[in-house]
Design an enzyme around this catalytic site. Structure first.
Site, short mmCIF file in Angstrom:
data_model
loop_
_atom_site.label_atom_id
_atom_site.label_comp_id
_atom_site.label_asym_id
_atom_site.label_seq_id
_atom_site.Cartn_x
_atom_site.Cartn_y
_atom_site.Cartn_z
N ASN A 94 -7.87 1.84 9.44
CA ASN A 94 -6.59 2.02 10.12
C ASN A 94 -6.82 2.02 11.62
O ASN A 94 -7.68 2.75 12.12
CB ASN A 94 -5.94 3.35 9.74
N GLU A 117 -7.34 8.63 5.71
CA GLU A 117 -7.62 9.30 6.99
C GLU A 117 -8.03 10.76 6.85
O GLU A 117 -7.30 11.66 7.29
CB GLU A 117 -6.41 9.19 7.91
N HIS A 132 -2.61 11.13 0.48
CA HIS A 132 -2.12 10.89 1.85
C HIS A 132 -1.48 12.20 2.32
O HIS A 132 -0.30 12.25 2.64
CB HIS A 132 -1.15 9.71 1.86
N ARG A 155 0.86 -1.18 0.00
CA ARG A 155 0.00 0.00 0.00
C ARG A 155 0.89 1.24 0.00
O ARG A 155 1.66 1.45 0.93
CB ARG A 155 -0.91 -0.01 1.23
N GLU A 171 -3.89 -0.15 7.95
CA GLU A 171 -2.74 0.27 8.77
C GLU A 171 -2.93 -0.24 10.19
O GLU A 171 -4.04 -0.23 10.73
CB GLU A 171 -2.61 1.80 8.88
N TYR A 226 -4.77 1.93 15.48
CA TYR A 226 -3.56 1.93 16.33
C TYR A 226 -3.87 1.72 17.80
O TYR A 226 -3.18 0.99 18.49
CB TYR A 226 -2.78 3.25 16.14
#
Ligand code: GCO
Length: 443
Positions: A295, A169, A124, A81, A352, A297
């Site tokens: 994504n 995002e 991005h 990606r 991600e 985290y």
């Protein structure tokens, strides 16, 4: 360090993809052969980037991509990606820059030659500076400019691309860039964040039919970031705080894309904070997508307080990453199952997931057991969500290699591959070796 999944794991199906991710500004360098972007300008402002660095050289990837593709091939990834640099592809007058397109033609051919599928993100965060000067994402017309760029890029490169994502995002681009001012272009004001978010979502929606026309066989969609919002305590005001935060930060993006409407929290915004929605916008934004990129985290804990009735509680405890984020793998399973219960979802890719650690290279070795553990725990979470019925099709680790971590500069290392930024030497961390053993042992 040893990564494994149970033999009957849905993640071991033949068509489940394992990959790694990067983005253009964070790795490319070669700034002299493209237009200036908002991150170049932001880096020039004193105090914005922790180590005073910039993206002029970064990982020097545009010169060294053959080596980087070889590393990925060696690791055995199915997919990569990456993102394209808009200011490398489109000139100021809107015409294509063929030299910029050629760079990506070569890179994409290199990936194909290595048997790696290309998952390409169009935006991005590296907006051309001249578009920011004209109003950036606060201006509706920028959505139109994005669509023109999407058209040129997908016509030129479409036959080499397995999957297109419009945006990465939009929450970060809008909220961190225009709302809080800690990312480029550095504006602050809640109303700016919300207006920018609408124009980003509009850009996504306008580009989707273009991608569908130009690349009908590609998987076309969007990548959103999510952080499950948990209440700080059992009191109802904390539950309300967590719900509001979830609506404003998570569902604010998912709901328009998947259902064509903003969440209810919109009613709580002052009139001058609401997005400038024109007739037809919500239908445009909710154009069907072939996949949703997720994504993840960490989670975020909220308590009642602050101007808006909710404020984050700073993470504590032994499980913090070098970013100060809590390691909370069960949040990924919770998030995926929750999205599946709220929405009619298209296939999902985890696009991600990763951890920053203070990695050091000693005698040619980078020992990062906590990264291996992080990957294992999050693979287990994806496995659990898939078993619970979520239609999961892939997992991408952030990141292939250490790179420019935005406002943190080069001080945070997210890579599987260690990069020495003085010599540009690449070294597989122990986690990368474990990842390789896992990928090679799968089939
Ligand atoms: C992100 C960005 C990445 C970051 C990563 C770690 O999606 O936030 O895609 O560019 O580097 O998330 O913060």
């Amino acid at each position: 360090m040893n990564l494994k999944l149970p033999k009957d794991s849905p993640l071991l199906a033949d068509d489940f993809l394992f990959g790694v991710a990067t983005s253009s500004f964070q790795i490319e360098g070669a700034a002299e052969s493209r237009l200036k972007c908002i991150w170049d300008t932001f880096c020039e402002q004193p105090g914005k980037i922790r180590d005073g660095s910039n993206g002029l050289v970064a990982c020097d990837h545009l010169d060294r991509w053959p080596e980087d593709v070889a590393l990925m091939k060696d690791m055995g990834v199915d997919a990569y990606r990456l993102s394209l640099s808009w200011p490398r592809i489109i000139r100021e007058d809107g015409s294509p820059n063929e030299a910029g397109l050629d760079v990506y033609r070569r890179l994409l051919d290199g990936l194909a030659g290595a048997g790696i599928r290309a998952f390409v993100t169009l935006y991005h965060w590296d907006l051309p500076q001249h578009l920011e000067d004209a109003g950036g994402w606060l201006r509706r017309d920028t959505s139109k400019r994005f669509t023109d760029y999407a058209d040129i890029a997908s016509r030129a490169l479409g036959d080499r691309v397995h999957s297109w994502a419009t945006l990465n995002e939009p929450w970060c681009a809008a909220h961190l860039g225009y709302g809080m001012g800690i990312h480029a272009p550095g504006l602050s004001g809640t109303q700016y964040g919300i207006k920018a978010a609408h124009h980003l979502l509009l850009a996504h929606g306008l580009a989707m039919p273009v991608l569908a026309d130009n690349c009908p066989n590609a998987l076309n969609g969007i990548v959103l970031n999510f952080s499950p919002c948990h209440p700080a305590g059992p009191e109802p005001e904390h539950a309300r705080a967590a719900r509001m935060a979830d609506d404003l930060y998570n569902q604010w993006y998912a709901r328009p894309v998947l259902c064509g409407e903003y969440p209810e929290v919109m009613e709580h915004l002052a009139a001058d904070e609401r997005p400038d929605i024109e007739a037809g916008d919500m239908a445009t934004i909710s154009h069907p997508i072939d996949f949703l990129g997720v994504n993840y985290y960490t989670r975020t804990v909220y308590r009642h307080g602050g101007e808006r009735g909710f404020e984050p509680v700073p993470p504590q405890g032994p499980h913090l990453t070098d970013m100060g984020w809590e390691v909370y793998p069960q949040g990924l399973e919770e998030l995926l199952v929750d999205l599946d219960s709220r929405y009619e979802l298209p296939p999902i890719l985890v696009t991600e997931n990763g951890i920053a650690l203070p990695d050091e290279r000693v005698d040619g070795i980078v020992n990062d057991p906590r990264r291996g553990q992080y990957i294992q725990q999050h693979l287990d979470a994806v496995d659990a969500a898939a078993r619970a019925g979520v239609d999961l099709r892939g997992y991408f680790h952030w990141s292939l290699m250490d790179n420019f971590e935005w406002a943190e500069g080069y001080t945070k290392r997210f890579g599987l591959v260690h990069v020495d930024f003085d010599t540009q030497e690449r070294t597989l961390k122990d986690s990368a070796k474990a990842w390789r053993a896992f990928l090679q042992g799968r089939r």
